[in-house]
Design a protein around this motif. Structure first.
Motif, PDB file in Angstrom:
ATOM      1  N   PRO A 369      53.211   3.571  49.605  1.00 35.40           N
ATOM      2  CA  PRO A 369      53.740   5.025  48.958  1.00 35.40           C
ATOM      3  C   PRO A 369      55.044   5.398  49.822  1.00 35.40           C
ATOM      4  O   PRO A 369      55.868   6.296  49.536  1.00 35.40           O
ATOM      5  N   GLU A 370      55.014   6.044  51.365  1.00 34.25           N
ATOM      6  CA  GLU A 370      55.701   6.342  52.006  1.00 34.25           C
ATOM      7  C   GLU A 370      56.908   5.360  52.001  1.00 34.25           C
ATOM      8  O   GLU A 370      57.896   6.071  52.622  1.00 34.25           O
ATOM      9  N   ARG A 371      56.837   3.699  52.561  1.00 31.73           N
ATOM     10  CA  ARG A 371      57.739   3.243  51.997  1.00 31.73           C
ATOM     11  C   ARG A 371      58.764   3.462  50.698  1.00 31.73           C
ATOM     12  O   ARG A 371      59.755   3.346  50.458  1.00 31.73           O
ATOM     13  N   ALA A 372      57.468   3.113  49.757  1.00 27.45           N
ATOM     14  CA  ALA A 372      58.355   2.897  48.399  1.00 27.45           C
ATOM     15  C   ALA A 372      59.167   4.866  47.856  1.00 27.45           C
ATOM     16  O   ALA A 372      59.923   4.668  47.919  1.00 27.45           O
ATOM     17  N   GLU A 373      58.304   6.190  48.726  1.00 23.66           N
ATOM     18  CA  GLU A 373      58.617   7.346  47.813  1.00 23.66           C
ATOM     19  C   GLU A 373      60.278   7.284  49.333  1.00 23.66           C
ATOM     20  O   GLU A 373      61.516   7.414  48.449  1.00 23.66           O
ATOM     21  N   ALA A 374      60.970   6.482  50.330  1.00 26.97           N
ATOM     22  CA  ALA A 374      61.796   6.408  51.011  1.00 26.97           C
ATOM     23  C   ALA A 374      63.138   5.236  50.547  1.00 26.97           C
ATOM     24  O   ALA A 374      64.251   5.926  49.774  1.00 26.97           O
ATOM     25  N   VAL A 375      61.914   4.389  49.134  1.00 25.29           N
ATOM     26  CA  VAL A 375      63.165   3.390  49.006  1.00 25.29           C
ATOM     27  C   VAL A 375      64.092   4.178  48.270  1.00 25.29           C
ATOM     28  O   VAL A 375      64.885   4.208  47.003  1.00 25.29           O
ATOM     29  N   THR A 376      63.001   5.165  47.332  1.00 28.21           N
ATOM     30  CA  THR A 376      63.545   5.687  45.725  1.00 28.21           C
ATOM     31  C   THR A 376      64.380   6.749  46.337  1.00 28.21           C
ATOM     32  O   THR A 376      65.267   7.108  45.789  1.00 28.21           O
ATOM     33  N   THR A 377      64.110   7.583  47.414  1.00 27.73           N
ATOM     34  CA  THR A 377      65.316   8.186  48.181  1.00 27.73           C
ATOM     35  C   THR A 377      67.110   7.457  47.953  1.00 27.73           C
ATOM     36  O   THR A 377      67.727   8.321  47.977  1.00 27.73           O
ATOM     37  N   GLY A 378      66.770   6.752  49.125  1.00 29.65           N
ATOM     38  CA  GLY A 378      67.744   5.617  48.923  1.00 29.65           C
ATOM     39  C   GLY A 378      68.575   5.304  48.002  1.00 29.65           C
ATOM     40  O   GLY A 378      69.784   5.627  47.786  1.00 29.65           O
ATOM     41  N   ILE A 379      67.737   4.630  46.465  1.00 32.30           N
ATOM     42  CA  ILE A 379      68.036   4.460  45.396  1.00 32.30           C
ATOM     43  C   ILE A 379      69.018   5.873  44.599  1.00 32.30           C
ATOM     44  O   ILE A 379      70.122   5.201  44.468  1.00 32.30           O
ATOM     45  N   LEU A 380      68.390   6.935  45.374  1.00 30.10           N
ATOM     46  CA  LEU A 380      69.021   8.650  44.499  1.00 30.10           C
ATOM     47  C   LEU A 380      70.090   8.757  44.928  1.00 30.10           C
ATOM     48  O   LEU A 380      71.307   9.289  44.761  1.00 30.10           O
ATOM     49  N   ALA A 381      70.240   8.756  46.475  1.00 30.62           N
ATOM     50  CA  ALA A 381      71.283   8.762  47.439  1.00 30.62           C
ATOM     51  C   ALA A 381      72.328   7.903  46.793  1.00 30.62           C
ATOM     52  O   ALA A 381      73.549   8.266  47.243  1.00 30.62           O
ATOM     53  N   ALA A 382      71.795   6.192  47.181  1.00 31.10           N
ATOM     54  CA  ALA A 382      73.298   5.280  46.922  1.00 31.10           C
ATOM     55  C   ALA A 382      74.031   5.774  45.784  1.00 31.10           C
ATOM     56  O   ALA A 382      74.983   6.242  44.556  1.00 31.10           O
ATOM     57  N   SER A 383      73.264   6.216  44.595  1.00 31.42           N
ATOM     58  CA  SER A 383      73.783   6.621  44.000  1.00 31.42           C
ATOM     59  C   SER A 383      74.559   7.806  42.839  1.00 31.42           C
ATOM     60  O   SER A 383      75.918   8.017  42.176  1.00 31.42           O
ATOM     61  N   LEU A 384      74.437   8.172  44.081  1.00 31.22           N
ATOM     62  CA  LEU A 384      74.922   9.779  44.184  1.00 31.22           C
ATOM     63  C   LEU A 384      75.936   9.197  44.460  1.00 31.22           C
ATOM     64  O   LEU A 384      77.186   9.804  44.284  1.00 31.22           O
ATOM     65  N   ILE A 385      76.360   8.671  45.703  1.00 37.85           N
ATOM     66  CA  ILE A 385      77.250   8.354  46.322  1.00 37.85           C
ATOM     67  C   ILE A 385      78.610   7.584  45.489  1.00 37.85           C
ATOM     68  O   ILE A 385      79.727   8.331  45.378  1.00 37.85           O
TER      69      ILE A 385
END
Length: 408
Positions: A369-385
């Motif tokens: 769960p911790e890695r999954a949430e971090a990956v989700t955050t990364g996807i959201l950040a990358a999509s925003l950028i």
């Protein structure tokens, strides 16, 4: 005598132009709805995470049928099957009536899409090399979210040539086909061969009935649900059933038909996919905590850095580089209405991963769960950028085009 490369895009048929216009309009609106769903999920998760997580993890469904699943799993395995069914319809339409009907003419978007999957995966592996379980996530940055990308294009650069939207949609079609292939091959942990055989048989029956031009929603809907069920319990991701059914839907019209079954299905199912299925999936998947520790993992976890680099840098280099290579090799030419700076701007939109990236991220790291949430955050950040960079470049291109017209 040397063959002259075809200009892209080529002149579409009336039928394809109609289907394309309807798809672009629906997906653009769906992208805006999905944006609101994502923002709502982030707000709820950061105001009252426990209640959001409780909703997301609530189990419903008959346990006797092995369908007692969390709501987020229903969204991933059920609602996204609708999304991939539409993707299957798109692929079939493109190969029969659209830009991919002539592979030589379609060299530009095909090479751009393929390179747009390979390069992000390579960059991801290079950045994440040596991190624990890094290899599991190599496919996360290979996907593009067409709804979000089209929404950004519509909001920031509606005056840009329609050929850019066609290029983006065609790339996304090839992208979706590659994504579902990756999911089927690399993210199947266990396999129930009997259930899979039944699911395949039902899918083949669907295709046979389509070939025989049998009509009746009362036949196809139950058949599709049964096919989905047996593929779901087989261990193969249920979205594969959606793509298979879409690919087997008939795209030719009979003398007594105004629309083909594919066009009819697309007309009725795409709004459900874009307006309900994908936004609900986004709402149940995008709710992550944006506190100091979770944001810190973006810069400390090489897997997350690999995902972000793959989406923002890899997608741009892959899509733009693939298009450039197609022209450089003499396989294609850009039409007069397109310039390379336009292609660069739209290539940045490829870095909006979101829907399929979130799905693959959960398949890869759902057990952590911790890695999954971090990956989700990364996807959201990358999509925003990627969205912001593309929006700026597209805005500049629109302004430059208007200035050029004013000078004429």
């Amino acid at each position: 005598m040397r063959r002259v490369a075809e200009k892209w895009p080529f002149r579409p048929t009336v039928r394809y132009a109609r289907t394309l216009a309807e798809a672009l309009r629906t997906e653009t609106i769906g992208g805006i709805v999905m944006l609101f769903a994502t923002v709502a999920a982030l707000v709820w998760a950061n105001v009252a995470y426990e209640s959001y997580a409780a909703l997301r993890d609530t189990k419903v469904g008959p346990e006797a049928l092995h369908l007692h699943l969390e709501l987020v799993k229903w969204a991933q395995n059920g609602l996204l099957t609708i999304f991939f069914f539409v993707a299957g319809l798109e692929v079939k339409e493109e190969f029969v009536h659209g830009e991919l009907s002539n592979l030589r003419k379609a060299a530009l978007p095909i090479l751009a899409a393929v390179a747009g999957m390979v390069v992000p995966a390579v960059i991801y592996l290079a950045v994440s090399w040596g991190a624990p379980d890094a290899a599991k996530g190599w496919a996360i940055p290979t996907a593009t979210d067409i709804a979000f990308a089209l929404a950004v294009l519509a909001v920031t650069a509606s005056a840009m040539p329609a050929a850019l939207r066609a290029f983006l949609l065609t790339c996304a079609v090839v992208d979706d086909l590659g994504a579902i292939t990756i999911i089927a091959i690399f993210y199947t942990d266990h396999l129930n061969l009997i259930a899979l055989a039944v699911g395949v048989a039902l899918i083949v029956l669907y295709g046979y009935l389509q070939h025989k031009r049998v009509k009746g929603m009362w036949i196809y809907v139950p058949l599709a649900l049964l096919a989905w069920y047996f593929v779901e319990i087989s261990g193969v991701h249920a979205t594969v059933a959606g793509v298979a059914l879409g690919l087997l839907t008939r795209v030719w019209t009979r003398d007594d038909e105004e629309r083909s079954p594919s066009e009819t299905a697309d007309h009725y199912v795409r709004p459900i996919s874009a307006g309900l299925a994908v936004p609900v999936f986004a709402f149940l998947s995008a709710g992550v905590r944006l506190d100091g520790s979770s944001l810190g993992m973006i810069f400390s976890d090489r897997v997350v850095l690999g995902v972000m680099a793959g989406l923002v840098i890899g997608k741009f280099l892959g899509v733009f580089g693939g298009a450039w290579l197609a022209v450089r090799l003499g396989l294609a030419r850009l039409s007069e209405e397109l310039q390379w700076r336009d292609m660069a701007a739209v290539s940045l939109l490829g870095g909006i991963g979101f829907t399929v990236s979130l799905l693959i991220g959960d398949l890869a790291y759902g057990s952590d769960p911790e890695r999954a949430e971090a990956v989700t955050t990364g996807i959201l950040a990358a999509s925003l950028i990627a969205s912001l960079l593309a929006a700026v470049l597209l805005h500049l291109r629109v302004r430059n085009r208007r200035s050029a017209l004013d000078d004429v």
